[in-house]
Design a protein around this motif. Structure first.
Motif, mmCIF file in Angstrom:
data_model
loop_
_atom_site.group_PDB
_atom_site.id
_atom_site.type_symbol
_atom_site.label_atom_id
_atom_site.label_comp_id
_atom_site.label_asym_id
_atom_site.label_seq_id
_atom_site.Cartn_x
_atom_site.Cartn_y
_atom_site.Cartn_z
ATOM 1 N N LEU A 1 0.832 -1.205 0.000
ATOM 2 C CA LEU A 1 0.000 0.000 0.000
ATOM 3 C C LEU A 1 0.865 1.254 0.000
ATOM 4 C CD1 LEU A 1 -2.796 1.227 -0.050
ATOM 5 C CD2 LEU A 1 -2.867 1.023 2.452
ATOM 6 N N GLY A 2 1.944 1.233 0.764
ATOM 7 C CA GLY A 2 2.861 2.372 0.771
ATOM 8 C C GLY A 2 3.479 2.610 -0.594
ATOM 9 N N ALA A 3 3.916 1.548 -1.247
ATOM 10 C CA ALA A 3 4.514 1.670 -2.584
ATOM 11 C C ALA A 3 3.484 2.153 -3.602
ATOM 12 C CB ALA A 3 5.107 0.330 -3.017
ATOM 13 N N LEU A 4 2.276 1.622 -3.519
ATOM 14 C CA LEU A 4 1.204 2.059 -4.413
ATOM 15 C C LEU A 4 0.922 3.549 -4.236
ATOM 16 C CD1 LEU A 4 -1.109 1.336 -6.436
ATOM 17 C CD2 LEU A 4 -2.534 0.965 -4.424
ATOM 18 N N TYR A 5 0.812 3.982 -2.987
ATOM 19 C CA TYR A 5 0.572 5.403 -2.711
ATOM 20 C C TYR A 5 1.727 6.256 -3.238
ATOM 21 C CZ TYR A 5 -3.713 5.777 0.035
ATOM 22 O OH TYR A 5 -5.024 5.844 0.426
ATOM 23 N N PHE A 6 2.956 5.796 -3.047
ATOM 24 C CA PHE A 6 4.112 6.562 -3.497
ATOM 25 C C PHE A 6 4.097 6.757 -5.010
ATOM 26 C CE2 PHE A 6 8.644 6.693 -4.828
ATOM 27 C CZ PHE A 6 8.943 7.949 -4.311
ATOM 28 N N VAL A 7 3.893 5.681 -5.739
ATOM 29 C CA VAL A 7 3.852 5.771 -7.198
ATOM 30 C C VAL A 7 2.671 6.627 -7.652
ATOM 31 C CG1 VAL A 7 3.496 4.436 -9.321
ATOM 32 C CG2 VAL A 7 5.092 3.608 -7.578
ATOM 33 N N ALA A 8 1.514 6.429 -7.042
ATOM 34 C CA ALA A 8 0.332 7.211 -7.415
ATOM 35 C C ALA A 8 0.535 8.692 -7.103
ATOM 36 C CB ALA A 8 -0.900 6.676 -6.700
ATOM 37 N N PHE A 9 1.200 8.999 -5.979
ATOM 38 C CA PHE A 9 1.486 10.395 -5.666
ATOM 39 C C PHE A 9 2.386 11.006 -6.733
ATOM 40 C CE2 PHE A 9 4.453 13.549 -4.096
ATOM 41 C CZ PHE A 9 3.570 14.557 -3.749
ATOM 42 N N LEU A 10 3.457 10.297 -7.100
ATOM 43 C CA LEU A 10 4.364 10.831 -8.116
ATOM 44 C C LEU A 10 3.654 11.072 -9.440
ATOM 45 C CD1 LEU A 10 7.682 8.873 -7.494
ATOM 46 C CD2 LEU A 10 7.185 11.269 -6.993
ATOM 47 N N VAL A 11 2.817 10.124 -9.840
ATOM 48 C CA VAL A 11 2.062 10.288 -11.090
ATOM 49 C C VAL A 11 1.150 11.510 -10.994
ATOM 50 C CG1 VAL A 11 0.272 9.245 -12.540
ATOM 51 C CG2 VAL A 11 2.210 7.868 -11.775
ATOM 52 N N VAL B 1 -2.851 15.029 0.077
ATOM 53 C CA VAL B 1 -3.523 16.324 -0.081
ATOM 54 C C VAL B 1 -2.640 17.452 0.434
ATOM 55 C CG1 VAL B 1 -5.489 17.705 0.708
ATOM 56 C CG2 VAL B 1 -5.856 15.369 -0.110
ATOM 57 N N VAL B 2 -2.034 17.252 1.591
ATOM 58 C CA VAL B 2 -1.184 18.302 2.165
ATOM 59 C C VAL B 2 -0.021 18.614 1.225
ATOM 60 C CG1 VAL B 2 0.412 18.849 4.054
ATOM 61 C CG2 VAL B 2 -1.846 17.895 4.561
ATOM 62 N N GLN B 3 0.602 17.595 0.650
ATOM 63 C CA GLN B 3 1.737 17.842 -0.229
ATOM 64 C C GLN B 3 1.313 18.508 -1.536
ATOM 65 O OE1 GLN B 3 5.381 18.554 -0.561
ATOM 66 N NE2 GLN B 3 4.807 17.305 1.191
ATOM 67 N N LEU B 4 0.155 18.140 -2.061
ATOM 68 C CA LEU B 4 -0.321 18.808 -3.279
ATOM 69 C C LEU B 4 -0.683 20.261 -2.990
ATOM 70 C CD1 LEU B 4 -2.481 16.038 -5.002
ATOM 71 C CD2 LEU B 4 -0.115 16.703 -5.487
ATOM 72 N N LEU B 5 -1.300 20.510 -1.836
ATOM 73 C CA LEU B 5 -1.604 21.892 -1.448
ATOM 74 C C LEU B 5 -0.324 22.704 -1.270
ATOM 75 C CD1 LEU B 5 -4.562 21.409 1.064
ATOM 76 C CD2 LEU B 5 -4.660 22.390 -1.242
ATOM 77 N N THR B 6 0.703 22.072 -0.734
ATOM 78 C CA THR B 6 1.999 22.738 -0.591
ATOM 79 C C THR B 6 2.513 23.182 -1.948
ATOM 80 O OG1 THR B 6 2.523 21.461 1.387
ATOM 81 C CG2 THR B 6 4.380 22.441 0.207
ATOM 82 N N HIS B 7 2.388 22.319 -2.931
ATOM 83 C CA HIS B 7 2.837 22.676 -4.286
ATOM 84 C C HIS B 7 2.048 23.874 -4.823
ATOM 85 C CE1 HIS B 7 4.115 22.522 -8.410
ATOM 86 N NE2 HIS B 7 2.855 22.462 -8.772
#
Length: 134
Positions: free
Chosen positions: A18-28, A86-92
């Protein structure tokens, strides 16, 4: 002792997956929402693009790792992982408002701006991770 440790293996695999899936999905997602084409820029040797993307990745992974360490179930991890996302996307988006013409600076390989963006993303990630572990 080893046999009892092996009982935790399925949970380890599930949390890791799940962590790896979230990481890849976040990068995409991050690459999709940014106006510049990070991967093409990185392939062309643009260090600013690599720095800014790397900072966002670190800023996301810190709270994700905290969520993995502190969650009580996969659902709990999934929910806190979404908060980190969400927090990281808002940061961007805030950084795009603060740094005038961020896209052209990244595309122009302005490393000082990229380093600032990366450090802010990592710092927000650290604060986010700490807040999750209350």
């Amino acid at each position: 002792m080893i046999v009892s440790d092996l009982f935790a293996l399925p949970a380890f695999v599930a949390y890791l997956a799940l962590g790896a899936l979230y990481f890849v999905a976040f990068l995409v997602t991050y690459i999709w929402i940014t106006p510049q084409r990070e991967m093409a820029l990185i392939r062309d040797g643009n260090l600013a693009a690599a720095l800014s993307l790397g900072g966002a990745a670190v800023g996301f992974v810190q709270p994700l790792a905290s969520a993995i360490a502190h969650s009580v179930s996969l659902l709990d991890l999934a929910l806190w992982g979404l908060v980190a996302w969400v927090v990281q996307l808002l940061t961007h988006f805030v950084l795009r408002l603060v740094v005038r013409d961020l896209r052209s600076k990244i595309e122009g390989d302005v490393r000082s701006v990229a380093l600032f963006v990366a450090v802010v993303a990592a710092c927000v990630g650290a604060i986010n991770a700490a807040a999750m572990s209350y």
